[in-house]
Design a protein around this motif. Structure first.
Motif, short mmCIF file in Angstrom:
data_model
loop_
_atom_site.label_atom_id
_atom_site.label_comp_id
_atom_site.label_asym_id
_atom_site.label_seq_id
_atom_site.Cartn_x
_atom_site.Cartn_y
_atom_site.Cartn_z
N LEU A 1 0.84 -1.21 0.00
CA LEU A 1 0.00 0.00 0.00
C LEU A 1 0.87 1.25 0.00
O LEU A 1 1.79 1.37 0.81
CB LEU A 1 -0.89 0.02 1.25
N SER A 2 0.64 2.14 -0.93
CA SER A 2 1.39 3.39 -0.97
C SER A 2 0.59 4.45 -1.72
O SER A 2 0.67 4.56 -2.94
CB SER A 2 2.74 3.17 -1.66
N THR B 1 7.36 1.49 6.30
CA THR B 1 6.05 2.03 6.68
C THR B 1 4.96 1.48 5.75
O THR B 1 3.86 1.18 6.19
CB THR B 1 6.04 3.57 6.62
N GLU B 2 5.30 1.30 4.46
CA GLU B 2 4.33 0.76 3.50
C GLU B 2 4.02 -0.71 3.81
O GLU B 2 2.86 -1.13 3.77
CB GLU B 2 4.86 0.89 2.06
N GLU C 1 4.30 -2.17 6.70
CA GLU C 1 3.55 -2.23 7.95
C GLU C 1 2.07 -1.90 7.72
O GLU C 1 1.19 -2.55 8.26
CB GLU C 1 4.11 -1.24 8.98
N ALA C 2 1.83 -0.87 6.90
CA ALA C 2 0.44 -0.49 6.62
C ALA C 2 -0.27 -1.63 5.90
O ALA C 2 -1.43 -1.93 6.19
CB ALA C 2 0.41 0.79 5.77
N SER D 1 -1.03 -4.34 8.38
CA SER D 1 -2.12 -3.92 9.24
C SER D 1 -3.47 -4.02 8.51
O SER D 1 -4.45 -4.51 9.06
CB SER D 1 -1.86 -2.49 9.72
#
Lengths: 204, 384
Positions: A112-113, A153-154, A156-157, A160
């Motif tokens: 996701l980005s 961060t991508e 991890e998102a 999640s």
């Protein structure tokens, strides 16, 4: 006027489209090809065409494969009750090298980005949920999904997002641990990694 | 820590190598000769950044494709390290003792506190300059804080884009929530680390503030969280998670991340008044000096050694009385680098400083009368 004759310029431009290749490297590669024999060039071209013709995406797990479904999905010796979710096909190789994971895979082909325009619909997620139903999995119930997306961060998102999607459906959802690289000295580990390793410590 | 020497190649108009003194170094020269460039080179070596421009390639000499700044740093009598920053295009390479090093580890090698015209933004400018001041301090204590900040800014950037997309698509709140929560989840953890690091740093600064340096003026500071008054800040994770839930609709409406430490500020009071609006220009400069000295002291208490102190155009920023107080305070503490174009200032402090003269980018140590003598004798004997 062009700096080289037109076919050479075209080849250089094509090389420059490849990731990590700039003008200088493209030039060097193009001139290398000019020096290659015809047989060598044909072999190179055939190899490129072959991957495009023969490699397809597995309809079950989205792994790249020359058989459908892929060798992992059709294997009788793999543990079908566990699925490891990864971002890219080459991440599969990394997990597979451990030789300690015998479950199945699911390749997302991205993470996701929003800034790169990648939303959930751009990930290969549609065929993950149906896999959790035993009738789609040789009658085996999926007990655990391991989220092995990258520790960015991508990644991890993405982990999640998927965990929120899967948890209501029943399987255990886990995230790979972040921490110390094995075989290295404590003093060479950066503070962020050390911090994660301390946070994710376990009882002995 | 001591910067023993510095060498620059194709970095702005600089050339040559220079050895520095352990105490006060005065870099003197007419305007436009390159005094500040030398200071900038020291700053670059320590922080890998420039205090003048966010685009480092501007510092590469015109017509060249790379610039190199190299320095020798000693941490104790036996530990000496060669640091090097190479700027090529918009990329930079960092090395310690000739080996490439990642930024996080590189940054622990040399630390500076710099007083420049730009840094006055900390006092006069918007909250962003003050947050950056605190974050520089946070990094000086914990180098891994660099990663936390970078992750945080990345998540905020992603979330802003997402909020923008979601608001464009006129999605239902429920559908938007599903997309935004994975990013909010990370914001909770990262925000908590940032909040605590800044609050902790401000507390250390408060304890260190040398309130009496310039006479009777008193400066007091306080970290102002944007979540203040919204709940119990001691349970920051729970509070921010709740605020993120509550304000989702507002965030979508404005297409911006409204909750988090990127909205925090540092309150600076001078004699009880807000320095930004009520302080005179001289008081504002004094306040910044006091903050910088506090930052030096916090660094010393944590690491057991002093950072370098840089001050550009010292007499434009402070009056002679304040300069005198400041340099007296720093003596025996930091290795200090100041630039000036005033001959009178050089004369005033020459006795306790090593003076360098910059002409057209080139720097030479100005002989004091004592070293003059030694040089003469040396040449004299060599002739005989």
């Amino acid at each position: 006027m062009l700096e080289y004759s037109e076919p050479v310029v075209k080849l250089i431009d094509e090389f420059k489209r490849l990731p990590g290749i700039g003008q200088k490297t493209a030039q060097r590669l193009a001139f290398h090809i000019l020096r290659m024999t015809n047989v060598e060039v044909e072999r190179f071209v055939a190899a490129m065409q072959d991957v495009k013709l023969k490699i397809v995406m597995c309809s079950v797990c989205n792994n790249l494969t020359d058989v459908e479904p892929c060798r992992f999905c059709s294997s009788t010796s793999r543990d079908r009750s566990i699925i490891c979710v990864i971002e890219e096909p080459y991440n599969l190789v990394a997990v597979e090298k451990t030789r300690s994971y015998h479950g199945l895979y699911h390749v997302l082909h991205g993470s996701l980005s929003p800034i790169r325009g990648m939303g959930p619909e751009d990930l290969r997620l549609q065929n993950l949920l149906p896999r959790l139903r035993p009738e789609n999995n040789d009658g085996v119930e999926v007990l655990e999904v391991i989220l092995a997306t990258n520790p960015t961060t991508e990644g991890e998102a993405t982990a999640s997002y998927i965990s929120r999607l899967l948890k209501p459906l029943g399987p255990r959802v886990t995230r790979i641990a972040m921490g110390m690289p094995v075989g290295s000295d404590l003093e060479y580990v950066d503070e962020v990694t050390m911090d994660k390793a301390l946070t994710n410590r376990h009882e002995m | 820590m001591l910067l023993e020497s510095l060498e620059a190649h194709q970095f702005r108009n600089l050339s040559g190598k220079i050895s520095w003194g352990k105490g006060l170094n005065i870099i003197y020269g007419d305007n436009g000769q390159g005094k500040t460039n030398w200071l900038e080179a020291i700053y670059l070596l320590a922080t890998t950044k420039s205090f003048r421009t966010p685009r480092l390639q501007e510092a590469i000499r015109f017509g060249e494709d790379l610039a190199v700044v190299r320095g020798q740093v000693s941490r104790s009598r036996d530990v000496q390290r060669d640091l090097q920053v190479t700027i090529q295009g918009n990329a930079k390479a960092l090395s310690v003792n000739g080996k490439r090093e990642a930024v996080m580890r590189y940054l622990s090698q040399l630390h500076t506190v710099a007083f420049t015209a730009d840094e006055l933004e900390v006092i006069r400018g918007g909250p962003e300059a003050r947050r950056k001041f605190l974050d520089r301090g946070g990094i000086s204590l914990h180098h891994s804080y660099v990663q936390t900040l970078s992750d945080y800014h990345r998540v905020i950037k992603q979330k802003n884009q997402l909020l923008h997309d979601v608001s464009d698509a006129e999605m239902s709140i429920a559908a938007a929530r599903i997309l935004i929560e994975p990013w909010n989840e990370q914001l909770v953890g990262l925000s908590a680390i940032i909040h605590r690091a800044r609050a902790d740093y401000v507390e250390r600064l408060r304890q260190a503030l040398e309130t009496r340096l310039f006479g009777r003026e008193e400066i007091s500071i306080r970290y102002v969280s944007s979540l203040e008054g919204k709940g119990d800040l001691r349970d920051y994770e729970a509070l921010i998670a709740e605020r993120l839930q509550l304000r989702l609709q507002a965030e979508i409406a404005s297409s911006r991340a409204l909750i988090g430490p990127h909205r925090d500020d540092l309150e600076i009071l001078f004699d009880g008044h807000d320095i930004r609006t009520f302080g005179s220009s001289g008081q504002q400069r004094s306040a910044l000096i006091l903050l910088d000295l506090a930052a030096i002291s916090v660094y010393y208490l944590w690491h057991g050694e002093y950072p370098l102190f840089l001050m550009d155009d010292v007499d434009a920023e402070l009056d002679r009385r304040r300069i005198g107080h400041l340099l007296e305070y720093l003596e025996g503490r930091t290795q200090t680098f100041v630039t000036t174009s005033k001959e009178s200032l050089v004369k005033q402090f020459a006795a306790r400083a090593i003076v360098y003269e910059v002409r057209d980018g080139e720097i030479v140590q100005r002989a004091t009368s004592e070293t003059d003598l030694i040089t003469t004798i040396a040449t004299g004997t060599s002739i005989i």
